[in-house]
Design an enzyme around this catalytic site. Structure first.
Site, PDB file in Angstrom:
ATOM      1  N   ASP A 556       0.857  -1.176   0.000  1.00 38.74           N
ATOM      2  CA  ASP A 556       0.000   0.000   0.000  1.00 38.74           C
ATOM      3  C   ASP A 556       0.904   1.241   0.000  1.00 38.74           C
ATOM      4  OD1 ASP A 556      -2.272   1.649   0.399  1.00 38.74           O
ATOM      5  OD2 ASP A 556      -1.811   1.709   2.530  1.00 38.74           O
ATOM      6  N   LYS A 915      -6.788  -5.015  -5.010  1.00 38.19           N
ATOM      7  CA  LYS A 915      -5.508  -5.321  -4.372  1.00 38.19           C
ATOM      8  C   LYS A 915      -5.389  -6.818  -4.124  1.00 38.19           C
ATOM      9  CE  LYS A 915      -4.891  -0.886  -1.943  1.00 38.19           C
ATOM     10  NZ  LYS A 915      -4.655  -0.259  -0.622  1.00 38.19           N
TER      11      LYS A 915
END
Length: 1339
Positions: A556, A915
């Protein structure tokens, strides 16, 4: 504002508390949609009831919040609670709303009023609206029609449950089925795995899930049968020790859990007593938490933990807002707002105690952000009140700003949200353990081949020599006369005799080694964070070795690579940009440049058009947010973005300084005060990517819709001319190119009727039990967020964490691919990528972001077909293009095959689900090990999907940490976690597995050769107790302590030479080839132990002139094996220290003492008579002692020659480093091939892996050429050449830059060096960029 999900820029939650409404909108088609009526059903408009007040009057914006109004009287008011943002917002899985409710249902008439009323005639007039509201008043007041209908609807909703409370229900007899069900629920918490009675059987049963334990159980049973050559006591006793050790280990862990449970369950809380139950004037009674029941009304004291999930009903002093500390739940330090549900209905403590009614609410679920319920009071005059998550106090939180609060217990025990969220992470098994299990199966197969062969030879021997060996009495043997049965008995006999080929304590010793590595990680002060005062944490020791084999890092950005400390840098209003992108303020990180601030204030004071625009923009910044304010203007927010915006408005004189449940107060220019009622909030989600707030200016009486969000979502909703839009887009692009986070702000003034019409729709949906309520609310919100007026844009900087660039550069040099997955704009993501060295100057940038799927496929085909070169690549792709890239398995595979050619990939504008999908794409390949690292709730799916999850302790709570396998406080600690602990863990576990099998095979193959001399009868060679204690006492502790601290280079050298890490990626230390090399050497050593001792003893006699017997031979061979495996361990380890030397001495002493004791007459008669005096006979002759010392060295000569030959002619990079570091001639080594940066290649197909290099005849010093400069400030020196498995490797040996050594000396003055294992306080990085950090630590 910040998006804690990092897929947009805002976060929020539903936030209204309103009763059900029964009026119609005037649009019959819309009514059908909102109420799920069948097609064609037209509900007639309401008619006025007798005595109903139909007079015209202005509707209060708060009129919907109170139901206790009678016909003919003015509607009472109640403040509508505001819903703050929640940083733990999970991404709603928002499907296309228009598949259920199309835009055609919301007809736009091109007027100032949103088209909520359709085209079925003119909008209802004021009289019609008042009649509708009056009809609603009467229906709610009378209670029966609406209440009954709602109950019927909600009973059909499987997601709802009914809770009865108060004396009207609890004291009635018999209890209703609903009440019986809720009273059965217990608030007692039990996290233990076992009970007192289930511990022994269940713990024992769980252990037999391991194949090795099942194997030894079968062996233990076979030793009890008549054909067994072994004493069952020794085998069963050892196996029982292993099982009991594990059982008591689990018992100890369970006892600790039981103590924690008991402490919680015995805490006391206070339950309110109804009037008829009070005695002695006591209004409350103490009750342990475990005795608390659903429906109890409890008193919650300040600073005390909530015992259950409680609905907030009353607060003293007429307060309608309380603050709670949710640190235990989500890890956030900022306080959260919770609103009193029915302040006007429950004015006193006693009225709360006598309250009765029913709560229809959601069934227990784990979401911390969503909850809905309708509270039906028994007193019809109190009506029905809708409750949301903002009225719920969750177990584990604390009351902070008020003396006490009263609440209704909703969920208890295991149904409370904190317990439902306390889920164990998915079971992860490392690749090495999986491979070890496969190797274990090959050893099983190898063993069965041996015993089948020996059983067959035994049968043939009996046929051939049976007649000549009458003294053996073979006719009386089991199975005699039946060749098949005789062969089976021989098979089982050899199986028992050679059962210790499989180490009985294999899993136990590996688990202990991993626990020791987890302890070293948790105590490494190099990964200590001063700000959070925390060390690293290993939450899953099973994956220690996996850390040393990482191929991909999925990271991230916000809060992981950046500090999550936002700085308000710039803004654009009316085409003018204010702010200096180069300025920062250490004292106030939320400060824009002073010149920009003065200019803004000057313009606002001037009263010009630009000044008015600035005033409107910064007023919105001060109003449209969820920041809480305390005395002394102390702000706290769940979103750092919001805090930066509020501080930005404060800097220019528009100060947010007060807040109640509904009202937001600001001060303009230090004197003028304005108050706004926050009426309805349109929450953020990953699909909307925006947040809106309807407010009423109490001074002017006007209503405004304020909206802010991502530019891609906002600009199409704003009324703006093309020229202005181009200027706005240009400013936003420039902000993004500077790496700044952008938001667009807009608002629209609402008419009275617009607001009232919206409130009808909103109230009806909010209080319904429709399972599609959230979807319909989304459509309703969308219909309001149109024709907005542009106010301005903000640009916020999120600074990188310390040493992020160096860390990323280092792990990329370790041949690890880094993929960053962020919700930022593409331009912002690219600039951040350059700042943190994801994109470097020598890399080719390839942008795959496309406007259409066809365009994407064209780009992918073009780049994929280009020939591979040494040019390093960086790929950039946005979220929409990623949808196309993952649309099918064929396309996704093609995308991955191209993406793996890049050193780094940046995916921008991605959702949390995307993701996880990207991580799953890499996992699906089967051969790559993936690590995911993040800090927020939106990273949880990615973290749990990866082979290894790492959580960053940041400002977004602890969800990521709780879901991760490892927790660190800064991203820069990741390189030490991988390059030091991961690499060492892989090396140590690999050597442990190989060595543990090696020492057992040596023992078995010494015994195997004895079969030829005993006619393949199954006669054992060693006395029973010696092999039994071999694993448990004689050898296990030595290898544990020796390998616990094993390392080939110092920790700081492993960090600055990341090429060493590729050994794990290539499985250099553990593979089938390495494993069977150990096995082959063990077979040779076993044969040597048997034949050398037998041959030499054949020429020796004891003191009586007789030759030594069989048991002396076996005991001498066993003693030599003990010495042999000890020497072998030291030969294979690189790091000798006091610990492993002492462990070797102690292990040898323990063996010789136990062997001597077993040879004494008393113990020999009791345990095994054959051992009587045998050990002492060994030391009668000096030749035997000579064999004990010298023979192990002789047997290890092949091992020494192989190791020496390999290190001289085929050195690995680690061998080269060790050689030169020992000579003190190198500070750093960079590996290159033919002048190019070394990127190992796994085989000839795998583009990511690589091998250490190969096939150069000798090691030599060569000049370094054409090498890119390392990030460390080191000066290049000559290179050494490394050959390893084919290819040339030039290893430049640069000299340390001036000043680096002095920084090292300064650091060493205040630290101590622990040479046992990981150097906790050793030099981490010698480069000067670490000097500042070290000086800070010194201070």
């Amino acid at each position: 504002m910040r998006n804690n999900n990092k897929t947009g820029n805002l976060v929020g939650q539903p936030r209204h508390s309103l009763p059900p409404q029964t009026t119609v909108t005037g649009n019959h088609e819309l009514d059908q949609i909102l109420n799920n009526h069948p097609p064609g059903f037209i509900r007639p408009p309401p008619t006025p009831q007798p005595g109903q007040n139909t007079s015209s009057g202005r509707l209060s914006p708060r009129m919907f919040a109170n139901n206790n109004y009678n016909s003919g009287e003015k509607m009472a008011t109640m403040q509508v609670p505001r819903n703050a943002f929640n940083s733990n917002q999970n991404d709603a899985d928002m499907t296309d709303m228009h598949s259920h409710i199309t835009e055609n249902h919301w007809n736009n008439n091109n007027n100032s009023t949103p088209a909520l009323l359709g085209n079925n005639g003119p909008p209802p007039g004021k009289m019609e609206m008042d009649q509708s509201m009056a009809y609603h008043q009467q229906t709610v007041h009378e209670g029966q029609p609406l209440k009954q209908n709602n109950h019927e609807d909600e009973q059909h909703n499987a997601s709802k449950q009914r809770i009865q409370f108060g004396p009207n229900y609890l004291h009635q007899s018999p209890h209703t089925p609903t009440l019986k069900t809720q009273l059965k629920k217990s608030n007692s918490i039990r996290t233990t795995k076992y009970t007192f009675y289930s511990w022994a059987p269940l713990s024992l049963l769980f252990q037999f899930k391991r194949a090795a334990n099942v194997y030894f159980l079968a062996i233990s049973v076979l030793t009890c049968l008549p054909f067994s050559p072994k004493n069952p006591t020794s085998m069963i006793g050892t196996f029982a020790i292993v099982l009991i050790f594990t059982m008591f280990k689990e018992l100890y862990e369970d006892i600790q859990r039981y103590k924690q449970d008991k402490e919680l369950n015995t805490r006391l809380t206070h339950v309110l007593l109804p009037t008829q139950s009070q005695g002695g004037g006591k209004q409350t009674a103490p009750r342990p938490w475990s005795a608390l029941k659903v429906g109890d009304i409890v008193k919650l004291d300040k600073d005390q933990e909530f015992p259950a999930d409680v609905l907030l009903l009353h607060a003293p002093l007429g307060k309608d807002l309380v603050y709670v500390d949710t640190m235990n739940l989500d890890g956030e330090t900022n306080l959260k707002e919770r609103f009193v549900l029915a302040k006007d209905k429950i004015p006193t403590l006693q009225s709360a105690a006598d309250l009765s009614g029913e709560l229809l609410c959601d069934k227990p679920h784990e979401s911390l952000d969503e909850w809905d319920g309708n509270l039906h009071f028994s007193d019809a005059g109190l009506g029905v009140v809708n409750a949301s998550i903002k009225n719920l106090l969750l177990r584990g939180c604390y009351l902070r700003n008020i003396e006490y609060a009263i609440g209704l217990v909703v969920y208890v025990g295991q149904e409370s949200k904190i317990m439902m969220n306390a889920k164990k992470p998915p079971k992860k098994v490392s690749k090495i353990m999986q491979q070890m299990n496969y190797m274990l199966y090959t050893v099983f197969g190898f063993q069965f081949c041996l015993i089948i062969a020996y059983a067959s030879v035994s049968l043939q021997w009996n046929k051939t020599y049976g007649e000549q060996s009458k003294y053996l009495n073979l006719e009386g043997a089991m199975g005699a006369g039946n060749p098949g049965l005789s062969w089976l008995y021989s098979l089982l006999t050899f199986w028992v005799a050679y059962s210790h080929l499989i180490p009985i304590s294999l899993y136990v010793i590996i688990e202990m080694l991993k626990l020791s590595q987890a302890y070293l990680i948790g105590k490494d002060v190099k990964m200590y964070d001063r700000e959070s005062d925390k060390l690293a944490l290993c939450r899953n020791s099973d994956l220690i070795e996996e850390l040393g084999q990482i191929d991909f890092i999925f990271s991230d950005k916000t809060g992981t690579l950046t500090q999550n400390k936002m700085i308000f840098k710039k803004c654009s209003i009316s085409g003018t940009v204010f702010g200096d992108p180069t300025s920062t303020s250490v004292d106030n990180p939320f400060n824009i440049h002073s010149l920009a601030r003065d200019s803004i204030i000057s313009h606002m004071k001037s009263g010009s058009a630009l000044g008015n625009a600035l005033r409107e923009f910064f007023t919105m910044l001060a109003v449209c947010h969820t920041v809480m304010v305390e005395k002394g203007l102390k702000y706290s927010a769940s979103s750092p973005d919001e805090l930066a915006l509020v501080m930005g408005s404060k800097e220019v004189g528009i100060v947010y300084n007060r807040r109640s449940a509904q009202t937001i107060g600001i001060t303009l220019g230090g004197s003028v005060e304005e108050d706004y009622d926050a009426l309805v909030e349109f929450p953020f989600d990953s699909t909307r990517k925006r947040m809106s707030l309807i407010v009423k200016n109490l001074q002017s009486g006007r209503y405004y819709l304020m909206t802010k969000g991502a530019d891609s979502i906002m600009l199409p909703r704003i009324k703006i001319d093309i020229q202005t839009q181009q200027k706005v887009e240009s400013d936003l692009y420039k902000f993004a190119c500077e790496g700044l986070r952008t938001l667009v702000f807009s608002k629209r003034e609402l008419t009275q009727r617009e607001f009232e019409d919206f409130m009808r729709q909103f109230t009806q949906l909010k209080t319904s039990s429709d399972p599609k309520k959230d979807q319909k609310l989304g459509v309703l919100f969308d219909s309001m967020e149109k024709d907005l007026t542009y106010l301005g844009s903000s640009a916020i900087e999120d600074k990188l964490q310390e040493n992020v660039a160096e860390t990323i550069d280092n792990v990329m040099r370790a041949n690890i691919r880094v993929w960053v997955l962020t919700g930022d704009k593409q331009e912002t993501a690219i600039e951040i990528g350059k700042a943190c060295k994801l994109i470097q100057g020598h890399m080719q940038e390839i942008v795959l972001s496309s406007d259409s799927q066809q365009d994407f496929m064209t780009k992918l085909q073009h780049f994929s077909t280009q020939p591979k070169t040494n040019q390093q690549l960086a790929i950039i792709i946005d979220g929409q293009t990623l949808v196309w890239a993952l649309s099918s398995q064929e396309i996704s595979q093609k995308f991955f095959d191209f993406g793996i050619r890049a050193n780094s990939v940046i995916c921008c504008r991605v959702s949390p689900k995307q993701k996880a999908d990207v991580v799953q794409l890499a996992k699906r390949q089967g051969k790559y090990i993936c690590l995911a690292i993040g800090d927020g709730a939106n990273d949880v799916s990615m973290i749990m999907e990866a082979h290894i999850g790492v959580g960053i302790r940041g400002k977004e709570g602890t969800q990521a940490v709780r879901s991760a396998d490892y927790a660190i406080s800064q991203f820069c600690f990741l390189q030490r976690l991988l390059l030091v602990h991961g690499r060492s863990g892989y090396q140590r576990v690999s050597k442990m597995i190989c060595y543990y099998f090696y020492k057992n095979v040596v023992l078995v193959f010494t015994e195997l050769h004895f079969a030829y001399w005993n006619g393949f009868s199954g006669q054992i060679f060693f006395a029973d107790w010696l092999p039994t204690l071999y694993n448990v006492f004689f050898t296990s502790w030595l290898c544990l302590f020796a390998l616990m601290f094993e390392r080939d280079v110092q920790d700081d050298k492993a960090v600055i030479n990341p090429i060493l890490y590729s050994a794990g990626q290539l499985k250099v230390y553990f593979n089938f080839k390495i494993f069977w090399k150990w096995i082959c050497l063990s077979i040779f050593h076993g044969a040597g132990c048997f034949y050398f001792t037998g041959y030499l003893l054949g020429y020796l006699t004891n003191t009586t002139g007789h030759t030594y017997d069989h048991w002396v031979h076996s005991t001498l061979a066993f003693s030599i094996i003990i010495n042999l495996v000890t020497y072998k361990l030291f030969l294979e380890t690189s790091y000798w220290n006091v610990i492993n030397i002492v462990a070797a001495i102690v292990s040898a002493v323990i063996y010789y003492i136990i062997a001597a004791l077993l040879s004494t007459y008393s113990l020999a008669i009791l345990l095994q008579n054959q051992l009587n005096g045998t050990f002492f006979q060994i030391f009668v002759s000096w030749q035997n002692i000579y064999m004990l010392v010298v023979l192990p060295f002789m047997l290890l000569l092949p091992d020494i020659l192989i190791s020496t030959f390999s290190r001289i002619f085929f050195p690995s990079p680690a061998d080269v480093l060790m050689r030169y570091y020992k000579e003190n001639q190198a500070a750093e080594v960079n590996v290159s091939i033919n002048g190019e940066p070394y990127v190992p290649v796994k085989g000839q197909v795998n583009p990511i892996g690589g091998a250490y290099n190969n096939n150069i005849k000798n090691s030599q010093i060569q000049p370094a050429a054409a090498l890119p400069q390392s990030s460390s400030p080191l000066v290049n020196r000559p290179t050494a050449t490394s050959n390893y498995q084919g290819g040339s490797t030039n290893i430049p040996l640069p000299q340390r830059a001036p000043g680096a050594q002095s920084a090292q000396e300064e650091w060493n003055k205040i630290t101590t060096k622990n040479d046992i294992g990981s150097t906790f306080i050793d030099s981490y990085e010698s480069a000067p960029f670490r000097a500042k950090r070290r000086r800070n630590l010194i201070r």
